[in-house]
Design an enzyme around this catalytic site. Structure first.
Site, PDB file in Angstrom:
ATOM      1  N   ASP A 166       0.864  -1.182   0.000  1.00  0.00           N
ATOM      2  CA  ASP A 166       0.000   0.000   0.000  1.00  0.00           C
ATOM      3  C   ASP A 166       0.899   1.228   0.000  1.00  0.00           C
ATOM      4  O   ASP A 166       2.128   1.100  -0.127  1.00  0.00           O
ATOM      5  CB  ASP A 166      -0.949  -0.023   1.223  1.00  0.00           C
ATOM      6  CG  ASP A 166      -2.306   0.582   0.873  1.00  0.00           C
ATOM      7  OD1 ASP A 166      -2.332   1.761   0.478  1.00  0.00           O
ATOM      8  OD2 ASP A 166      -3.327  -0.122   0.989  1.00  0.00           O
ATOM      9  N   HIS A 215      -2.780   3.057  -4.728  1.00  0.00           N
ATOM     10  CA  HIS A 215      -2.102   2.697  -3.463  1.00  0.00           C
ATOM     11  C   HIS A 215      -0.665   2.259  -3.719  1.00  0.00           C
ATOM     12  O   HIS A 215      -0.218   1.224  -3.213  1.00  0.00           O
ATOM     13  CB  HIS A 215      -2.886   1.611  -2.731  1.00  0.00           C
ATOM     14  CG  HIS A 215      -4.167   2.115  -2.116  1.00  0.00           C
ATOM     15  ND1 HIS A 215      -4.180   3.110  -1.153  1.00  0.00           N
ATOM     16  CD2 HIS A 215      -5.459   1.763  -2.318  1.00  0.00           C
ATOM     17  CE1 HIS A 215      -5.443   3.347  -0.786  1.00  0.00           C
ATOM     18  NE2 HIS A 215      -6.241   2.565  -1.489  1.00  0.00           N
ATOM     19  N   GLU A 279      -9.771   2.471  -5.010  1.00  0.00           N
ATOM     20  CA  GLU A 279      -9.347   3.838  -4.670  1.00  0.00           C
ATOM     21  C   GLU A 279      -8.168   4.323  -5.527  1.00  0.00           C
ATOM     22  O   GLU A 279      -7.137   4.730  -5.003  1.00  0.00           O
ATOM     23  CB  GLU A 279      -8.986   3.901  -3.175  1.00  0.00           C
ATOM     24  CG  GLU A 279     -10.172   3.548  -2.287  1.00  0.00           C
ATOM     25  CD  GLU A 279      -9.834   3.537  -0.794  1.00  0.00           C
ATOM     26  OE1 GLU A 279     -10.686   3.979  -0.015  1.00  0.00           O
ATOM     27  OE2 GLU A 279      -8.734   3.078  -0.420  1.00  0.00           O
TER      28      GLU A 279
END
Ligand code: ACM
Ligand code: ZN
Length: 482
Positions: A166, A215, A279
């Site tokens: 991440d 990420h 995301e």
């Protein structure tokens, strides 16, 4: 189904384990479980034993996948299953019937190692019963990971989803890209292999997650050439979602990711490989000449289609290697890749949409089974972002009412996710995980008609003594202890 009388079945120094074959993993696990606390070396032998493990493929239909029967009578203990997974789960039920001292790491004297006489017929509702852990936001050492896996196994959960990468840190050694793990704590490939073996010895598959295309800051900090914009970049030091993501217009970035997966597939035999997909802001792609050229060359109408194109590329890459791609529900954006399985996290809608399109789904909605959320409202409650009480968590049914029978068949199961922004110690993690992971394990295993929150609460109160014996922390929930 459980039938029991007050009679007890005792184990002693004459106890032996009969296994279907030498070095049978469930038999080895049982011997291992007994050895420390009893101080006995319980022999495992092929054929008959006073604890008899038997695999009967001809009765697979009766047991169901991963199902088993456990009988304890004064004549001995028998576990029979149609497959090895069923034998693992039978062993875990036997473990739960033994005194909690069985969880001790050292020899305990003065204990009557006995279980009640029982007849149990048991099988799971779903084939994916997962527990996830984010080791990027905060790193957790291999010993903690193995302890977590052991607890998942105790709950008959069969997937450990390891969120390895991440923005805040890349946690897996990749030999071709040493800079990924040059700074900060990470797992060597040898350690990761030891986790995979430890999990396999308990009937658990480790599904690794390598995040793309978002990420990605921890990668860009080490290899800024894989970004759209000019570096330098730094691993994130705040929580959130960041604009700098992989430049998928750049062939070198895609080659990097392929090389990473080549090493990941060598370490992790799991059929499912998680590629993230969540995301991913499109701001850099919209400005990047390489990404815009890619869109033009591939006839992609917008940046969502570029995300979809990227996921399809890796869906194909994994499929060619006999694996299946799983990703967060944003992989629906711009159209699902043909072989993709969806983890529905923003709610259940993504899961419904994917099931309607004939794709498999794992239900993991943040409204219910995100264990980083607070247990209750309150400034001093551990956790963040929102609240999901134990009862709310327990109430979740993965086959949602809006699904037809055939859509519901695409629901592989349920998974609790444990994001680590809000804690940085083992005990800090454990108070978020327990007792809610036990609730999620029950959602995955037990038929909906047989589930009852009040009953669960009573059983967890008893089960907590086992966690005490293991030295595992848990949240002292007022729903359980008042
Ligand atoms: C997620 O919680 N971003 C999958
Ligand atoms: Zn770009």
């Amino acid at each position: 189904m459980v039938a029991s009388t007050s009679a007890l079945v005792h184990l002693d120094t004459d106890t032996t384990i009969g296994a279907p074959e030498a070095e049978h993993p469930a038999a080895a696990l049982l011997a291992d479980c007994l050895r420390g606390p009893t101080g006995w070396e319980v022999p495992v032998q092929v054929g008959a034993g006073s604890i008899q493990l038997r695999r009967d493929g001809s009765r697979s239909q009766d047991f169901g996948a991963e199902g088993y029967e456990l009988d304890a009578t004064p004549d001995g203990i028998g576990i029979v299953a149609g497959d090895d997974a069923g034998l693992f789960w039978g062993v875990q039920s036997l473990r739960q019937l033994l005194p909690v001292a069985i969880e001790a790491r050292t020899t305990v004297t003065g204990v009557d190692w006995a279980i009640p006489t029982v007849h149990i017929e048991d099988h799971p509702r779903f084939c994916w019963r997962g527990g996830h852990l984010d080791v990027s936001r905060h790193f957790f050492a291999v010993d903690f990971i193995k302890g977590f896996i052991d607890l998942l196994a105790l709950h008959k959960q069969n997937v450990f989803h390891w969120h390895l990468t991440d923005d805040h840190g890349w946690r897996l050694q990749i030999e071709q890209y040493p800079e990924l793990t040059h700074r900060g704590a990470s797992y060597t490939q040898a350690e990761a292999r030891s986790v995979v073996a430890y999990a396999a010895a308990r009937g658990i598959t480790v599904v690794p997650e390598i995040e793309l295309p978002g990420h990605a800051l921890a990668v860009l900090a080490a290899y800024p050439e894989f970004a759209c914009a000019e570096g330098p970049f730094h691993p994130a030091t705040e929580w959130g979602v960041f604009d700098d993501v992989f430049c998928v217009g750049n062939d070198a970035t895609l080659a990097f990711l392929r090389h990473v997966f080549d090493e990941v597939l060598e370490i992790f035999p799991s059929r499912f490989i998680h590629v993230g997909g969540d995301e991913c802001p499109k701001t850099r792609w919209a400005q990047c000449p390489k990404c815009q050229a890619r869109m033009q060359q591939q006839g992609l109408a917008n940046e969502e289609a570029l995300q979809s194109w990227t996921i399809r590329l890796f869906d194909q890459y994994l499929a060619q290697r006999g694996r299946r791609l799983v990703g967060w529900d944003e992989i629906l954006e711009g159209g699902l890749a043909p072989g993709a399985t969806v983890m529905s996290w923003r709610g259940v809608e993504g899961g419904l949409e994917a099931a309607r399109a004939g794709h498999d789904v794992v239900m993991t909605p943040q409204t219910h089974v995100y264990l980083d959320r607070k247990h209750y409202e309150g400034d001093h409650e551990p956790g963040r972002l929102s609240v999901s009480s134990l009862e709310n968590c327990y109430s979740f049914d993965p086959t949602i009412a809006a699904m037809t029978v055939s859509e519901a068949q695409h629901v592989l199961g349920v998974q609790a996710n444990v994001w680590s922004e809000g804690f940085d110690t083992p005990a800090g993690a454990e108070v978020m995980i327990w007792p809610r992971m036990s609730a999620v394990a029950e959602i995955g295993w037990t038929a909906q008609a047989d589930r009852n929150f009040a009953d669960f609460v009573g059983r967890f109160r008893h089960f907590a003594q086992r966690l005490d014996a293991m030295g595992v922390a848990y949240y002292r929930d007022r729903a359980i202890w008042g």
